[in-house]
Design an enzyme around this catalytic site. Structure first.
Site, PDB file in Angstrom:
ATOM      1  N   THR B  48      -0.006  -8.862  -7.445  1.00  0.00           N
ATOM      2  CA  THR B  48       1.479  -7.981  -9.376  1.00  0.00           C
ATOM      3  C   THR B  48       1.916  -6.853  -7.703  1.00  0.00           C
ATOM      4  O   THR B  48       1.078  -6.563  -6.459  1.00  0.00           O
ATOM      5  CB  THR B  48       1.020  -7.837  -9.843  1.00  0.00           C
ATOM      6  OG1 THR B  48       1.681  -7.657 -10.933  1.00  0.00           O
ATOM      7  CG2 THR B  48      -0.601  -6.448  -9.454  1.00  0.00           C
ATOM      8  N   GLU B  49       2.888  -6.777  -8.238  1.00  0.00           N
ATOM      9  CA  GLU B  49       4.226  -5.950  -7.110  1.00  0.00           C
ATOM     10  C   GLU B  49       3.236  -4.203  -7.359  1.00  0.00           C
ATOM     11  O   GLU B  49       3.565  -3.733  -6.302  1.00  0.00           O
ATOM     12  CB  GLU B  49       5.829  -5.826  -7.814  1.00  0.00           C
ATOM     13  CG  GLU B  49       5.947  -7.297  -7.735  1.00  0.00           C
ATOM     14  CD  GLU B  49       6.142  -8.049  -8.478  1.00  0.00           C
ATOM     15  OE1 GLU B  49       5.472  -8.665  -9.034  1.00  0.00           O
ATOM     16  OE2 GLU B  49       7.433  -8.095  -9.354  1.00  0.00           O
ATOM     17  N   ASN B  50       2.818  -4.143  -8.242  1.00  0.00           N
ATOM     18  CA  ASN B  50       2.450  -2.652  -8.480  1.00  0.00           C
ATOM     19  C   ASN B  50       0.540  -2.170  -8.090  1.00  0.00           C
ATOM     20  O   ASN B  50       0.329  -1.642  -8.064  1.00  0.00           O
ATOM     21  CB  ASN B  50       2.328  -2.256  -9.842  1.00  0.00           C
ATOM     22  CG  ASN B  50       0.789  -3.401 -11.424  1.00  0.00           C
ATOM     23  OD1 ASN B  50       1.313  -5.063 -10.274  1.00  0.00           O
ATOM     24  ND2 ASN B  50       0.544  -2.995 -11.646  1.00  0.00           N
ATOM     25  N   SER B  90       2.346  -3.444  -0.835  1.00  0.00           N
ATOM     26  CA  SER B  90       2.564  -4.811  -1.836  1.00  0.00           C
ATOM     27  C   SER B  90       3.777  -4.890  -1.440  1.00  0.00           C
ATOM     28  O   SER B  90       3.813  -6.458  -1.129  1.00  0.00           O
ATOM     29  CB  SER B  90       2.608  -4.095  -3.286  1.00  0.00           C
ATOM     30  OG  SER B  90       2.819  -5.128  -3.905  1.00  0.00           O
TER      31      SER B  90
END
Lengths: 243, 223
Positions: B48-50, B90
């Site tokens: 997940t990007e975060n 990320s």
């Protein structure tokens, strides 16, 4: 050396009109709610700071934190990737009324622009956004047969950051996914202000687990029991609420 | 046309192509469903990007930890072997070619691989998030979508009319009617619902569907 500052009011006292302020967090994770609210408190008593340019991934949610900063009219421009949320009414109304500027940046480009700002790299090339509206007007170059968009660094006067543990030298650790933009924003700002759940003596954080080295941090304040944006919004909180 | 796959069935079909150990990013919303339908014995690692690799399902209500969320700001849990990282790392995973698959939703996909999935035009507040980054770097960029819009217009088109997310990036499209690859600037039909004629499928598609080789039946369990 001791970068600890005793209280929130003192730690945000140097933030002036027109400054660029990076605010960490992705949604509520890593959002320095107490620092933002301290800035609002100062505005309510002094009328300053205003005309701020804020860099954050989002545009606030509900009526606390960044949304409350916008609601108080302190923000001239927002640099962000995703100005939507469960309750984005504060930003949305101002934006549609032409009362706040928006620079929309793809999320990875936003992160890399901040990293570049902290690393002394004035521009870089990325595949992201090539051929889209968000690349319009930007230089394009081809490398190994593929087109890339030139993006510029992003720097700030101040960063407001939330960490889990800080030591007196400003070394930081973060908790879970609250890390997000926080370490990058420490690097890219002239004055990084950190609220940490725990402030410990130098030497109390194992150097092997330091995420942000203290060289990137200028001030640390302990907020032992920080509020979480999601909890505040579930309670329909409004900052500062009834006086 | 009454016969079509549900969103869960489209997600199921997309999940069958994810190999064991693959690093996968699922776009927020509909694509998140793909995680529920991994075939037994296979375990993908979700990004997940975060800033989390190897996150799992949502916790029970009341058990949420709001420092542990995904890109859709939904509370998640961790699997053994998870890791945290900052946003620049990320997106290094994304742009740097380290992900095996990214699966995204779409407003339109064009036969040249262009994708439009972030903006329906100049009205309202624009928001892009990580979509423009995600379409670059993953080894496969797959789209899951209804074959047509709610009012019946094709979503597979010759050229996108909406603002682009990325140019020439999509490699495969899983729709409610078919599985289509993008090869050499053409839609190449790989699978279609057995009850659907090629003519009817073509009529629901805004660009030529090329048949080059066998077209398999798209068979998905009731879910």
């Amino acid at each position: 050396m001791d970068k600890t500052v005793a209280d929130l009011a003192t730690v945000v006292a140097g933030i002036e009109d027109g400054m660029t302020v990076m605010i960490g967090g992705f949604g509520g994770a890593g959002a320095p709610i107490e620092l933002i609210h301290a800035l609002i408190d100062r505005f309510r008593t002094t009328g300053h700071p205003k005309d701020l340019t804020i860099v954050n991934n989002n545009a606030g949610n509900g009526h606390v934190g960044l949304a409350a900063l916008i609601e108080h009219g302190m923000v001239k421009k927002l640099v962000c990737s995703f100005p939507r949320s469960a309750d984005p009414v504060v930003f949305t109304e101002r934006y549609l009324a032409g009362r706040i500027e928006l620079e929309l940046v793809p999320q990875g480009t936003l992160a890399e622009r901040i990293r570049a700002g902290g690393a002394g790299i004035p521009a870089f090339y990325t595949p992201t956004g090539y051929g889209t509206l968000l690349a319009e007007g930007k230089p394009i170059a081809e490398f190994d047969g593929r087109a890339y968009v030139q993006e510029r660094w992003l720097k700030a006067d101040v960063a407001l950051v939330k960490a889990e543990t800080a030591d007196t030298h400003g070394n930081l650790t973060f908790r879970a996914a609250s890390r997000n933009f926080n370490p990058l924003m420490c690097m890219a700002s002239r004055h990084a202000v950190v609220q940490a759940r725990r402030v410990v003596p130098a030497g109390a954080i194992d150097p092997e687990v330091v995420v942000t080295p203290g060289i990137f941090v200028q001030a640390v304040v302990e907020v032992a029991d920080p509020q979480q944006e999601e909890d505040l919004n579930r309670a329909n909180a409004v900052y500062p609420g009834e006086a | 046309m009454t016969v079509k796959l549900s969103n869960d069935q489209i997600a199921w079909r997309a999940a069958q192509d994810i190999t064991d150990g693959a690093y996968v990013n699922l776009g927020i919303g509909f694509p998140e469903k793909v995680a529920q339908y991994q075939p037994p014995g296979r375990q993908a690692i979700f990004h997940t990007e975060n800033g989390i690799l190897d996150f799992g399902e949502s916790p029970a209500k009341g058990e949420e930890d709001w420092d542990l969320i995904n890109a859709g700001k939904r509370a998640v849990t961790l699997k053994p072997g998870a890791s945290f990282f900052h946003h620049a790392d990320s997106f290094a995973m994304v742009r740097g070619g380290h992900l095996d698959v990214a699966i995204l939703g779409a407003y339109e996909v064009a036969e040249n691989g262009d994708l439009a999935n972030w903006s329906t035009g100049p009205k309202g507040v624009p928001a892009v998030g990580g979509a423009m980054d995600l379409v670059h770097g993953a080894k496969r960029i797959a789209v899951i979508t209804d074959h047509v819009t709610k009012d019946g217009r094709p979503k597979l088109v010759e050229r996108c009319s909406l603002p682009l997310t990325g140019v020439g990036c999509v490699t495969r499209v899983y729709t409610s009617l078919a599985v289509v690859d993008i090869e050499g600037g053409r839609f190449v039909l790989k699978e279609k619902l057995p009850a659907l004629s090629l003519e009817d499928l073509q009529a629901a598609t805004g660009a030529t569907l090329v048949v080059a080789g066998p077209v398999a039946d798209l068979i998905v369990p009731e879910l």
